[in-house]
Structure formats: structure tokens, C-alpha cells
Design a protein around this motif. Structure first.
Motif, PDB file in Angstrom:
ATOM      1  N   TYR B 291     -14.284   8.018  -5.730  1.00  0.00           N
ATOM      2  CA  TYR B 291     -13.177   8.620  -6.460  1.00  0.00           C
ATOM      3  C   TYR B 291     -13.573   8.967  -7.878  1.00  0.00           C
ATOM      4  CZ  TYR B 291     -10.758   7.329  -2.384  1.00  0.00           C
ATOM      5  OH  TYR B 291     -10.404   7.244  -1.078  1.00  0.00           O
ATOM      6  N   ARG B 292     -13.081  10.100  -8.328  1.00  0.00           N
ATOM      7  CA  ARG B 292     -13.371  10.501  -9.697  1.00  0.00           C
ATOM      8  C   ARG B 292     -12.414   9.797 -10.629  1.00  0.00           C
ATOM      9  NH1 ARG B 292     -13.064  16.663  -8.271  1.00  0.00           N
ATOM     10  NH2 ARG B 292     -11.453  15.665  -7.038  1.00  0.00           N
ATOM     11  N   TYR B 293     -12.905   9.284 -11.726  1.00  0.00           N
ATOM     12  CA  TYR B 293     -12.085   8.495 -12.609  1.00  0.00           C
ATOM     13  C   TYR B 293     -10.865   9.217 -13.177  1.00  0.00           C
ATOM     14  CZ  TYR B 293     -10.431   5.942 -16.596  1.00  0.00           C
ATOM     15  OH  TYR B 293      -9.621   5.333 -17.491  1.00  0.00           O
ATOM     16  N   PRO B 294     -11.024  10.421 -13.636  1.00  0.00           N
ATOM     17  CA  PRO B 294      -9.866  11.032 -14.303  1.00  0.00           C
ATOM     18  C   PRO B 294      -8.648  11.087 -13.395  1.00  0.00           C
ATOM     19  CG  PRO B 294     -11.850  12.358 -14.611  1.00  0.00           C
ATOM     20  CD  PRO B 294     -12.174  11.310 -13.589  1.00  0.00           C
ATOM     21  N   GLU B 295      -8.883  11.337 -12.114  1.00  0.00           N
ATOM     22  CA  GLU B 295      -7.741  11.386 -11.200  1.00  0.00           C
ATOM     23  C   GLU B 295      -7.156   9.996 -10.997  1.00  0.00           C
ATOM     24  OE1 GLU B 295      -9.380  13.106  -7.745  1.00  0.00           O
ATOM     25  OE2 GLU B 295      -9.635  15.044  -8.737  1.00  0.00           O
ATOM     26  N   ALA B 296      -8.031   9.069 -10.717  1.00  0.00           N
ATOM     27  CA  ALA B 296      -7.590   7.703 -10.474  1.00  0.00           C
ATOM     28  C   ALA B 296      -6.794   7.189 -11.660  1.00  0.00           C
ATOM     29  CB  ALA B 296      -8.793   6.810 -10.207  1.00  0.00           C
ATOM     30  N   ALA B 297      -7.166   7.606 -12.856  1.00  0.00           N
ATOM     31  CA  ALA B 297      -6.540   7.083 -14.064  1.00  0.00           C
ATOM     32  C   ALA B 297      -5.047   7.356 -14.100  1.00  0.00           C
ATOM     33  CB  ALA B 297      -7.201   7.676 -15.297  1.00  0.00           C
ATOM     34  N   GLY B 298      -4.612   8.404 -13.432  1.00  0.00           N
ATOM     35  CA  GLY B 298      -3.188   8.746 -13.457  1.00  0.00           C
ATOM     36  C   GLY B 298      -2.375   7.942 -12.464  1.00  0.00           C
ATOM     37  N   SER B 299      -3.018   7.089 -11.716  1.00  0.00           N
ATOM     38  CA  SER B 299      -2.349   6.467 -10.580  1.00  0.00           C
ATOM     39  C   SER B 299      -1.624   5.179 -10.936  1.00  0.00           C
ATOM     40  CB  SER B 299      -3.394   6.170  -9.512  1.00  0.00           C
ATOM     41  OG  SER B 299      -2.839   5.353  -8.530  1.00  0.00           O
ATOM     42  N   VAL B 300      -0.541   4.907 -10.206  1.00  0.00           N
ATOM     43  CA  VAL B 300       0.179   3.645 -10.380  1.00  0.00           C
ATOM     44  C   VAL B 300      -0.410   2.556  -9.480  1.00  0.00           C
ATOM     45  CG1 VAL B 300       2.316   4.791 -11.005  1.00  0.00           C
ATOM     46  CG2 VAL B 300       1.901   4.181  -8.621  1.00  0.00           C
ATOM     47  N   ILE B 301      -1.514   2.890  -8.805  1.00  0.00           N
ATOM     48  CA  ILE B 301      -2.184   1.895  -7.977  1.00  0.00           C
ATOM     49  C   ILE B 301      -2.946   0.933  -8.877  1.00  0.00           C
ATOM     50  CG2 ILE B 301      -4.071   1.665  -6.279  1.00  0.00           C
ATOM     51  CD1 ILE B 301      -1.302   2.505  -5.190  1.00  0.00           C
ATOM     52  N   THR B 302      -3.041  -0.315  -8.458  1.00  0.00           N
ATOM     53  CA  THR B 302      -3.712  -1.285  -9.319  1.00  0.00           C
ATOM     54  C   THR B 302      -5.217  -1.062  -9.307  1.00  0.00           C
ATOM     55  OG1 THR B 302      -4.074  -2.955  -7.613  1.00  0.00           O
ATOM     56  CG2 THR B 302      -1.948  -3.011  -8.749  1.00  0.00           C
ATOM     57  N   LEU B 303      -5.840  -1.456 -10.398  1.00  0.00           N
ATOM     58  CA  LEU B 303      -7.285  -1.317 -10.494  1.00  0.00           C
ATOM     59  C   LEU B 303      -7.966  -2.121  -9.386  1.00  0.00           C
ATOM     60  CD1 LEU B 303      -9.828  -0.393 -11.920  1.00  0.00           C
ATOM     61  CD2 LEU B 303      -9.616  -2.367 -13.455  1.00  0.00           C
ATOM     62  N   GLY B 304      -7.441  -3.303  -9.111  1.00  0.00           N
ATOM     63  CA  GLY B 304      -8.039  -4.153  -8.077  1.00  0.00           C
ATOM     64  C   GLY B 304      -8.094  -3.455  -6.729  1.00  0.00           C
ATOM     65  N   SER B 305      -6.983  -2.817  -6.350  1.00  0.00           N
ATOM     66  CA  SER B 305      -6.957  -2.105  -5.073  1.00  0.00           C
ATOM     67  C   SER B 305      -8.006  -1.010  -5.042  1.00  0.00           C
ATOM     68  CB  SER B 305      -5.573  -1.485  -4.837  1.00  0.00           C
ATOM     69  OG  SER B 305      -4.635  -2.484  -4.571  1.00  0.00           O
ATOM     70  N   PHE B 306      -8.101  -0.293  -6.140  1.00  0.00           N
ATOM     71  CA  PHE B 306      -9.078   0.795  -6.222  1.00  0.00           C
ATOM     72  C   PHE B 306     -10.495   0.271  -6.053  1.00  0.00           C
ATOM     73  CE2 PHE B 306      -6.511   4.300  -8.001  1.00  0.00           C
ATOM     74  CZ  PHE B 306      -7.098   5.308  -7.270  1.00  0.00           C
ATOM     75  N   LEU B 307     -10.784  -0.809  -6.767  1.00  0.00           N
ATOM     76  CA  LEU B 307     -12.155  -1.321  -6.729  1.00  0.00           C
ATOM     77  C   LEU B 307     -12.507  -1.806  -5.334  1.00  0.00           C
ATOM     78  CD1 LEU B 307     -12.251  -3.236 -10.147  1.00  0.00           C
ATOM     79  CD2 LEU B 307     -13.056  -0.913  -9.619  1.00  0.00           C
ATOM     80  N   ARG B 308     -11.537  -2.478  -4.671  1.00  0.00           N
ATOM     81  CA  ARG B 308     -11.812  -2.946  -3.314  1.00  0.00           C
ATOM     82  C   ARG B 308     -11.965  -1.764  -2.360  1.00  0.00           C
ATOM     83  NH1 ARG B 308      -7.421  -6.271  -4.501  1.00  0.00           N
ATOM     84  NH2 ARG B 308      -8.315  -7.703  -6.023  1.00  0.00           N
ATOM     85  N   PHE B 309     -11.103  -0.756  -2.549  1.00  0.00           N
ATOM     86  CA  PHE B 309     -11.170   0.440  -1.718  1.00  0.00           C
ATOM     87  C   PHE B 309     -12.533   1.120  -1.908  1.00  0.00           C
ATOM     88  CE2 PHE B 309      -9.887   4.837  -0.605  1.00  0.00           C
ATOM     89  CZ  PHE B 309      -9.343   4.571   0.639  1.00  0.00           C
TER      90      PHE B 309
END
Lengths: 334, 334, 334, 334
Positions: B291-309
Motif C-alpha cells: 500500500y502506498r502511504y499517502p492513501e493509507a494516511a487518509g484512512s480511519v483504519i488502525t495502523l496495527g491492522s494495516f501493518l498486519r495486513f
């Protein structure tokens, strides 16, 4: 039960799995069956097996034919290829409806996550519209596959009066696709008078499919798996189901109010009717009682409900309806 | 079971009905019980009996103490009198908690229609907050009683991080209180990271209470009465329930993410973290992969979920958490 | 809801707790309500609170009035004192039916363990028969209280055509009252053509009452608590329930076959009819087809079912019925 | 899902339909699956389609592999040909267990009506025993096919300690196979300490299969279709089910008491222990309290339950167990 896999594109690995149940014989009165087209999720990266067969089986058990669409993913996912896959699948099912004993106008799509994105596109912008759509923790924004979809469609903007009835379920604590996606879709369906049902469960991670223990689930609130049975009785409400004599009529159908009917009537909402000068001239008298007209006029509640709530006589109500029907729909203000 | 009616105001006909169940003895481990405070509807014109006892009984059966608030209606309904009635009732229950064997911090309000309006006010703006709120086809806008409330409060604007967990149910085809009310409330709860569950049933008229046939119901989709059992397991999820040894801890509680925790952590959402320059500087490296950071940054998803994903190693994740916790919350940009 | 305790005997500590729900008003069409009389267990040593209020609440929630009988125990339990307590309670309820708005012929008893023994006596040998009986893990043999009952009645021998419909539930692994008790009762009800429903759950200890977690339950199979909801729809089947317009007729009632009707008819069983020489003379011709008459004659299946199964023409069936009705019931062989 | 039909006898039209689900991959921890072998009814005249696929689908949905046996009927039904068909099918499934990913010792049979007769034979007298048997409105006596079976087996006499756990459901008002069949089977299972669960519904005609509306059902009490879900959690109780990590252990298993264990112990029943002179000599002292020994001695309740009920100290109980285990099982009186 017959099972068959039809390859739609070998290059893009697109296929339609068909599970077809017997009709006639001991299945008295059942000459054809309604169907579901299952669209698994997987972030447009792959098509998840956990959202394929286990879902199909739930609807097969309930008497439906079931189809599974494995659509273009990864490098093949650039929009509108996946939607084209859907169009091809749905048009094939309707074409073969006679041979496969499918009720042509009782075909629901059911999609999960990215598959919920595709199912929502089917519901709002496809040429071959489904008759109902079940959206499981849908990624309405398509955010999880922007890189692959390239030019993803705006689903929320596409919702309109032609959108089919939707059943949406998701988890408040979805850890991948924000619940905002489902909330926005519910908002759009409300705005456009589309029939829907929605269940947002308080706690469950992303991607639980049917929630059946055999699908390999994780910790979730125990209400989550209810969506399966609920979606079945909902389908019965909007499309019809099975009865002692075969297929039955819908319990409710999907008309929300009378605003899109041919003539004005008591099922039109107050805010819609308020756009007709002739109605505005005629109605204040009805509301001399409990409710003040100007406030009522802003409401999306139907005039009929208001009049009954205000306890007008049956005669007065009938009289108002007669006058309403005589007002041309063309007299609406811009 | 003891039953008592406490008059709170004779003039305004305000009363608190108390149904108190036994504790101890054969009820091993149960020294006190959670409670519900039922707030019937009736458009602030009256308090409906159909939304009083039949509702109380559902929670009594599940082991709760039950209270019914009959609040100021009609000429006495001018705001904030009904809210004051609520404050008086809830503060009395908490005062008497010892004598009545009520668990002080496990008291839910449950209101219907106009009572749902009052319960939503309790959840968002009262001094004596309930610990959870069940809102049945609530009139969030208060539109049905503008004439009586005079100066009704703005519930949607009052939703914030201190709002208690909410369980909302309503019918898409509610013929009196538009479904828009519930949709707007769900939207506000989503916006403010409040825990909730919601069930919008496709078809049912207004005012069906529990949907039990003995309450005199009319035509509705058969899923409607499920809200009763669902609200009970939801209460168990957010407040705790009963177990073999007495009261149990909540299954999930009502924390949605880590944004309101004392230090930054992996449960904070990406869009929240993106407001910290130190986080912005540190994170892009994590997202070199899928995932590209700039997009992810706008998300209400938790950082933990992203990192595990994104399948970072457990070690890398732990390292990020350590660094996060060291960043002062005061460094947030305006 | 009104709550009252009527002392039936101060010396023996016998009382009737009355929970009476409102009728009329907003409860459209409900001028009177069906009722349950709850009889807790406790080995005739005491009356368990866990099988009193929690049970009453389940039926109150469903719209019933509920009564709890606390009967003579310990040194006062010598038979027939407890049965006399029951007679007094039931006769009081029927006497006050007008004042309390109770439907006189829709009163079920529900007893547990020793209370199930007493409820089964009520069903089979009381003067004031209940209209239905729900027996929870009943101690049919009374073995657990032989020392106290002194001269316990033989319930199995008392089952006959006048026994009211019964709903029996118990656990296969009941660790105190052997499942044999329920199995023997089911056998007796079958033998005497009494309507019944039974649920024997594979695993649960003795004495779980409703199985609701708030009653302090222990390890059990998860199906156990279903008996509560099942008993409610069963009551609706045999006695009637609630509908949009008030009370409804029974869905099925409790007639099992035609053997006790005024004239012979197609609903009489083959083995019963075989006792009439005139029937024996007339029937063989009907069974020339699929089934041999001598075998069929031993069956408890109704003649009508047999004839339809054997696909006789509607005309032939009607003709047989006419001839049957003309045979006097007095012609039965000894 | 793979689907295949294996012909077992072309002449007698015997076949095994196999529905095999995927294992591994996304189905984390699921390397093999439990299975059901469905045996449709039809009076040994034919194999009903209504009791074939619709039943298989219910278990497929729950994660099981499903097989359907179409066995010898009509002129080919002479006993033991149908049982031989069963033996062949079950032995084939166990032989192919590795290839098909079937858990060899978690295979249940499920039979209806005449198929229930065959399933009950499998449970009581086959060489290739199933691990559990679900009997739907079974014709235990075989009366409906005496003419075809020629020399039907005596199932009731065959029930013994080796009979597998049974789940029996039927309708009190079955209009073809008398409920007496199920009642007698329940009686026999009770007598021989076999684990079982049973549900006798008050009202339904014969042959309703799953009771799902899509199977073309007729008027029945609304509890009837519950047997499907109940049989699934029962299978989980006796054989194990699915969990987050794959297959789980049984919740309860199928041991009813300790009478068949290697040594005497507290789980042996009183009436069994009373046959050992050494136990008779040792126990009276334990019952000086609440219960008189001679009565207790006749009971099928376990000694352990009695001792706990009589509130002996943990130490005294342990001491009794030690002494029990030392008594040789060979000392039992004839």
C-alpha cells in the motif's frame, strides 16, 4: 444437484461456477428457482474461496440455484473489466434461464468486501441489473484497490431510483474496510428512496464470510452469523420465496413511497408533494389539527400516514386522494 | 420480584416504576444486577403502555432490574423538563443502587420514538449518563414534538467522544418517524468513533415495540422482533452479562480505536496519526510494500491492522509501537 | 403490571403469587389473557426460587398472566396435601377469572422436578384440570420424595383420555431424576392418544430451570434453553395465542385421532376400527392394492391416512366414511 | 465443491452421490472434514429426492462432506440387501477417507422414514458402524415395507451398549409411521445406556424432510424445522465440530455413565453397583442422611451424583471411589 464450471476468460481466469438444483417431480410446483450470483472478495487481488462455496451453500440449502463469479483480479482488474465480467455472467444466466430453470427476475447478487464493491456497481450502474443485492462489508469507496482499479467508479454518486433493493451488513469494528463505507451507502439509499435493510454488528473483524465455524472464523459478536438467515427472509420479502404450492409473491416488494408512481397519491411524501403548487394550495386545511402544515411539508413521511395520524375521516382522506390524482405530475416546480 | 411506583412529580404525572429482582440465595454469585431504564414513546403527548411493561419484561426475563420512566408530556413537555425527569430518575437509581442491588455502571436506557429522542439526549447531553443506550425508531430530530418541546436540543451536534455506546433499530418503511433520523444518528456515531450496533429492518410500520404478538402488532417483516434478543447479547458485549459465577466482564467493551488513549499506539487510526509530524516522518517506510502511504494516511483504519495486513514482521511492528508511544500527544498539528 | 401474594395456608407456608398484566386500552383486542401457573421444584423439601420468578417472567413477556404456587413441603408434604394446594390455587384462579381478566380455559401449569410431579398429577388426576401442562425434568415416579409424600400417587397409571396435552422436556444425562421418568410418561401419553410434545436434550445436569445465564446455570448443551420459546409456540398450537386482533384460535388443538369422537370416522385408527366386526367385514376390499389388510389392521394410523396413501379415489373415500358413520360405537367387541 | 456419482450396483440402481468440499488453503486448520451419509426414505419402494439433496445441503453448509446413498428398493429390497448396500457405501467412504479428506471416526448417518429404518440398522447391527445416527420419523418396526423386506430385522432387540449415539426426531401426529416407533426406540436407548437426543414435535404430517419451504412442505408446527440446526450442534456435542484452529473435540461425547468402564467408579449407577456384594456391604453408611439406601439402590442415578446431593465431604467421596476401584468387576452377581 448439477455442478459445472464455465470459463468466461481463460487469460484473465474468469469463470462462472454453476450449482443447479432439480425442479419438478417431487418438488411440487417448483418449475424454476430463484438464483444468487456470489461475488467473492479479495481486494481485487484474488477471489477468496472462503466467500465462494460456503456462501453458495447457504442459498442452495434454501432452494436457490447458486452461481459463483470469479472475476478479473490483479493486473487484469483495471476498471471496467471486472464489471464487464459481471455483465457477461449475468447476461449468460438470463440467457440460459429457460434451460437452467432460473426465474429471470429473481436473481440476487451477493458480494463481499471487494466483491461487495463489484456487487454494488452491479446494483447501481450495470446494464444487466440484478433484482436485489446483498453487500457484505463492502468496500464502497474502492479504496483498497485504487492501485489496481486505476479508474474506479463513484458508486455513491450512481445510486438513484433505479438502484435495486439492497441488504447491507458489516461490522462496526471492521479492521480493514472502514464502516464508513456501509454508512455512506445506507445514506445514499435513504436519499434516493431505495428499499434496503442493513445490519451493522458491533464487533467483528473484516472478512468473516458467513461466520460459520467451518469457514475458520475468529472472535466476533454472536449476532454476526444472523445475516445469512436474515438475508434469506429479506429476499422472500422483496422478491418472493417458496410456499406449499411453489413460488410465492413478495411479502412487501420494494416500493418505498408513491413519488415515482404515474399519478400523485397518498403514498407520496410530504416534501415531494410540497413541490406542487396545487398541493400546497390544497393541503393546509388538513393540518389545522395536531400538526402545523409548514413543518409537515418538509417531511419524507407520506401524506397518507400523516392524515391517518391526524385522524381525518376515511371520507376526507378519500376525497383528498381523488383531488391529488387529478393534479398533473408535470406541474412540479423546478 | 418487588414492584413499586415512585412518584417524581404529581403535577406533571412523572413516575418511576421499579421492578426489582431478588439477589443472592439460590442466585449464586449474583449480589447485584444490571438494570434498564425504559422510556416509552408517544410523541411527547403521552407515555405509551405498549412500550412500557412489555419492554421491561424482556429485560427482567434476562435477569435485569427494570425501571420505567413516565416523563412530562403535553403542556409539561417544554424542554428541558423531560430531560430533567430523566436526570432525576437516573440519579435516584444510582443513589439507591446499594439498597436495590443495582450495578451502578451497568445501567442502560431504552427509549422508543419520542422516548428514543429522550434516551438519545440522555446518551449525549445528560449529567447522569447511562452506560449504554438502546434507541428504538428514535425521533432524533424531535420533529414530531416541536410544538410541545418549544426549544428542542440538537442531538446530532451533541454526539461526541463521551456519548455512550448505542444500539439503534428502526424500520426502513417507518410511516411516521422517517428512517433518516436513525441514519443521521448512525452517521454521527461513526464520525465520532462511538461504539454502536444498528439494525434497520426493511419493512414495518412505526411503533411496534417488541414486535411480540401480545403487544398487538401489525404487518411487519419477520426479522423485526429480533432486536430484543440482539440488544441483550449486545449489552453483554459492551457492559457484561451473567455467567456461572455471577456477573461477567464485557465481551468487547466499547473502545473503538486508540485515538483517545493516553499515548499513541497501534490502535490509533491512520488519519489521526497523520496529524503528528513525527509519525508522518516515520511511517512511509512501512508501506513500501502493498500500500502506498499517502492513501493509507487518509484512512480511519488502525495502523496495527494495516501493518498486519501488510505482513510486517512481529518484531518490526513492536518496534514501531515503541517509537509511537514515545511521541507526545501534544505534538498534534492544529 | 400488578403483583400480589395471596396466602393459601400460613401454617404450611402455601401461597399464590399473582402477576397480572393490563388488558384493553392500547392492548387492542386483548380483553383477557391466557395464564400459566408455575410450580417450582425442590424435592418436596422446599420451593426453588430459581424455578419461580425466572419462569413466570418468560410467560409474562409473552403476554400471559403468571401465577406461582408455593405448596406444602417437608413435614407438610404428605400426599395429597400438595395436590390439594394445587386444587385450591387453580380453583381460585378460575373463580377470579373475571376480575383478573384470565381466559378460563387457557390456563397451563408448568412444573419442574418435584413441581413436575405435582403438575403431572394436576394433568392426570386433579378435579380442576389445567388446559395444558409443561413438565420440566419431572420426577414422575416421585422417588425423590417417597419419604415425605408417604403415599405417592401412580401417575403413569392415571394417564387416560382425559389427560390434558403435555409438553415434556428433560436431559438425557440428568444426574438426579433419571430420564426414565420422562420416557415412561411419553410412553403412557402415546398409549392413551394424548397430545404431547417432548424434547430430551443430550446433555445437561438436573435443575437448570430456563437455562438463562442469569439463573446461574452450569455446563449444558446449547439447545437446552430452547424449551422456553418452544413451549410458547406449542401453547399457541394447542390453546391459541395472540394476533393482530386479540386472542387467536389454536393452530392445531389437541385431538390426536377420531377414536373418542361421537361416531366412527376416517380419523379413527386402524387398530381401533378393527374392534368393530362391521368394519372388519367392510374394509379388506380397500386394501387389495399396496397394503395387506391384516397388517394394516394392527396400526395406530388413521384409516383416512391409509386410504389416501393407497390412493383411493375421493369418491370411494367419501363412501367409506358414510358407511363408517352408520356403524354404532356400541358394536365394539369387548 | 466436487460432485460425483459412484454406481454401486447398476442392476439394483444403487449409487453413492459424493459432495466433497475443499480442505486446506484458506480453510485454515481444516485438513479433513467430518461427513454425513444421507439415506432417503420412500417405504423401500423408491428413494425420495426430497430427502436427498436438500438434506445433504444442510450439512454441506455446516462444513461437512455429504454423501447420499440410493439403496435397493422394490423387488430388490429383500433383507439384508439394503443393509449390504449401506455396508458397501460406508466401507468405501472409510477406504477413501485419505483421498477424500474425510475424518474416519466422525461419520454420521441420517435416514428418514424407511431410510430411518436402514440408518437404525446401521446404528445397531452393521459391521461398518457409523459414529452417530440421525433418525428422522423412522419406521423402526419396518411395518411399512414388510411385504418387500420379507425378513425384516428386529431393531429394538438389537439395541445394546455398542449402539452409536442417536438423534431422533418425529411428529406426534405423523399420519403414516406411528410415533410409537420413535417412542419405542427412545425406550430401548434409555434401557441400554445409549447416548441420545430426541425431539417429538406436536404436529406435522409424515415426510417433511428438512421442513424448509423450498422442499414443498405442508402444514406443520413451526418448531419442526429446528431439528436441522439442533442436529448440527448435537453432532458437535458428540463428535466434535469446527473451531478457529480447525476441528474441535466433542463438547460432551457419548459416555452416559461408568457401568462399562474398566473399573467400578463414582460414575456407575446405583442399580448397577447394587449387583456387587462388596458395594452393598460398603454403601449403606453413606446414606444415613437424607436418603435411605434401599431406595437409592434401585436408581439409575450415579453414585457420585447421590453422594454430592447428600453433601458428603470431598474427602469421604474420594475415599469411597478408592475403595470402589479396588472391587473386581468379576465379582458381579449373576
Amino acid at each position: 444437484m448439477k455442478s459445472e464450471v464455465i470459463v468466461l476468460s481463460e487469460e484473465r481466469k474468469v469463470s462462472l461456477t454453476c450449482y443447479l438444483q432439480p425442479v419438478g417431480g417431487e418438488f411440487t410446483g417448483i418449475c424454476e428457482r430463484p438464483a444468487v450470483l456470489v461475488i467473492p472478495g479479495g481486494g481485487y487481488r484474488y477471489c477468496s474461496d472462503r466467500e465462494a462455496d460456503p456462501v453458495a451453500l447457504a442459498y442452495l440449502k434454501a432452494g436457490y440455484h447458486a452461481f459463483i463469479l470469479r472475476y478479473s483480479c490483479g493486473v487484469h482488474a483495471a476498471w471496467p473489466t471486472p464489471l464487464n465480467d459481471y455483465e457477461q455472467a449475468m447476461s449468460l444466466i438470463r440467457e440460459k434461464a429457460g434451460e437452467w430453470h432460473v426465474v429471470k427476475d429473481r436473481i440476487a447478487v451477493i458480494g463481499f468486501s471487494a466483491g461487495g464493491h463489484l456487487a454494488a456497481c452491479a446494483a447501481t450502474m450495470s446494464k444487466n441489473r440484478p433484482n436485489a443485492a446483498i453487500l457484505g462489508y463492502p468496500d464502497i469507496s474502492g479504496a483498497f484497490a485504487w492501485d489496481l482499479l486505476k479508474d474506479p467508479p463513484d458508486i455513491l454518486a450512481a445510486v438513484d431510483g433505479k438502484t435495486c433493493p439492497c441488504f447491507i451488513f458489516a461490522s462496526r469494528t471492521d479492521n480493514l474496510v472502514p464502516i464508513r463505507n456501509s454508512v455512506d451507502m445506507i445514506d445514499a439509499l435513504t436519499k434516493h428512496d431505495v428499499a434496503f435493510e442493513s445490519h451493522i454488528y458491533s464487533n467483528a473483524p473484516h472478512g468473516l464470510s458467513t461466520g460459520d465455524p467451518s469457514v475458520g472464523v475468529r472472535e466476533m459478536c454472536r449476532r454476526y452469523p444472523n445475516w445469512v438467515a436474515d438475508s434469506l427472509t429479506w429476499l422472500e420479502d422483496v422478491l418472493g420465496g417458496f410456499g406449499p404450492e411453489g413460488l410465492t409473491e413478495p411479502n412487501f416488494g420494494f416500493r418505498i413511497n408513491g413519488n415515482r408512481d404515474e399519478t400523485l397519491n397518498l403514498d407520496c411524501t410530504m416534501d415531494y408533494l410540497a413541490q406542487f403548487p396545487a398541493v400546497r394550495a390544497m393541503l393546509p386545511e388538513c393540518f389545522e389539527g395536531q400538526y402545523r402544515y409548514p413543518e409537515a411539508a418538509g417531511s419524507v413521511i407520506t401524506l397518507g400516514s400523516f392524515l391517518r395520524f391526524a385522524r381525518l375521516s376515511e371520507e376526507a382522506v378519500r376525497d383528498i386522494e381523488t383531488r391529488l390524482r387529478a393534479i398533473p405530475k408535470s406541474d412540479k416546480e423546478a
